[in-house]
Write an enzyme that holds these catalytic residues in place. Structure first.
Site, PDB file in Angstrom:
ATOM      1  N   CYS A 130       0.843  -1.201   0.000  1.00 49.43           N
ATOM      2  CA  CYS A 130       0.000   0.000   0.000  1.00 49.43           C
ATOM      3  C   CYS A 130       0.875   1.247   0.000  1.00 49.43           C
ATOM      4  CB  CYS A 130      -0.937  -0.013   1.206  1.00 49.43           C
ATOM      5  SG  CYS A 130      -1.989   1.450   1.303  1.00 49.43           S
ATOM      6  N   CYS A 133      -0.485   4.138   2.055  1.00 50.45           N
ATOM      7  CA  CYS A 133      -0.399   3.916   3.504  1.00 50.45           C
ATOM      8  C   CYS A 133       1.008   4.172   4.022  1.00 50.45           C
ATOM      9  CB  CYS A 133      -0.788   2.479   3.857  1.00 50.45           C
ATOM     10  SG  CYS A 133      -2.403   1.950   3.282  1.00 50.45           S
ATOM     11  N   ASP A 134       2.005   3.714   3.282  1.00 48.81           N
ATOM     12  CA  ASP A 134       3.375   3.666   3.802  1.00 48.81           C
ATOM     13  C   ASP A 134       4.365   4.560   3.063  1.00 48.81           C
ATOM     14  OD1 ASP A 134       2.482   1.703   5.597  1.00 48.81           O
ATOM     15  OD2 ASP A 134       2.856   0.106   4.151  1.00 48.81           O
TER      16      ASP A 134
END
Length: 301
Positions: A130, A133-134
């Site tokens: 992701c 997300c990261d």
């Protein structure tokens, strides 16, 4: 006794909940994680009719709020087994059991792994599925993206805003993504595209330090990166249903455009079913179709 139980609170499942409620039927949505499904990881949606620009999280939240305002129950419990009786179904979770007249399976799909020996070891230590997300954790670092589809291209574009260098590694000699995004990607000065290649080893001790990449000619090279974002598609999350409905060789639930499975009273919607196109619009469409068909069946009982 609910009229319809929906397993999964992604776009397909939540859309199904709306149409069940608007048909005057009672609905329960069961979700083992969080509402929204894969779309919550998309930073910007620009291809949904009627919505010019919205983030995946906003889209999912609006959909969830619409469902709950219609008094559809949502419980965050995992469906671990299903009992299929002629006139009703029972869905068992670790917490309770729920009974319904019709069942809709809308479990979506999960990230496909590369299948490398130490891939799991580095999840959270440089390996991610992701980018949104990261990605911020890799600010000013060098990273790689594995994949050649829309998600991979979107991830590479997103990461190019944070990272000093982004390699995108694809198995083929062409992308399988929107031409508009490919054009933008190729114009990025900090993005390097590596065609006809596979990642054959993730190198590092406690965290990712580099990748071994092998091209179709068998030539191997080393790329120094601190992060690897894998975007090579998804696999259906249907193992719990394998003795309930027919699955194809890839694990997708077999169903046509009416979303009806081989089992009476059991329907499927979204990315977990056999279909040629898996997009946000088709997930919403499946949700509506499966709900209306399930309610029509109930009316005939």
């Amino acid at each position: 006794m609910y009229d319809v139980i929906i397993i999964g609170a992604g776009t397909a499942g939540l859309s199904a909940g709306i149409y069940v409620a608007r048909s005057g039927k009672t609905a329960l949505i069961l979700e083992k994680k969080a509402y929204g499904g894969q779309i919550i990881n998309t930073p910007k949606i620009e291809n949904y009719p009627g919505i010019k620009d919205i983030s995946g999280f906003e889209f999912a939240t609006h959909l969830y709020e619409q469902v709950t305002q219609l008094s559809v129950e949502v419980k965050f419990e995992e469906a671990i087994s299903i009992e299929n009786h002629d006139d009703y179904k029972i869905v068992n979770t670790p917490i309770s059991s729920y009974k319904c007249k019709s069942l809709i399976i809308a479990t979506g799909a999960k990230n496909r792994m590369l299948g490398l020996p130490n891939e799991s070891k580095f999840i959270g230590a440089g390996v991610s599925y992701c980018a949104t997300c990261d990605g911020a954790f890799f600010r000013n670092k060098e990273v790689a993206v594995a994949g050649g589809g829309n998600t991979a291209v979107e991830d590479a574009l997103f990461l190019s805003n944070y990272c000093s260098k982004v390699y995108i590694i694809l198995r083929r000699d062409v992308f399988r993504a929107d031409e508009r995004d490919i054009k933008v990607l190729k114009e990025k000065t900090n993005v390097e595209i590596i065609y006809n290649s596979n990642i054959t080893e993730i190198i590092g001790e406690d965290h990712v330090e580099g990748l071994k990449v092998t091209n179709t000619d068998g030539k191997t090279s080393f790329i120094k990166v601190q992060g690897l974002f894998i975007a090579i598609g998804h696999v259906p999350d249907n193992s719990v249903f394998k003795n309930l409905v027919n699955l194809d060789n890839n694990g997708y639930i077999i169903a046509g455009e009416d979303c009806q499975t081989n089992a009476s009273g059991i329907f499927t919607a979204g990315d977990c079913r056999t279909k040629n196109v898996r997009q946000l619009t088709t997930a919403a469409s499946d949700g509506a179709i499966s709900a209306l068909t399930a309610c029509e069946r109930i009316n005939k009982i």
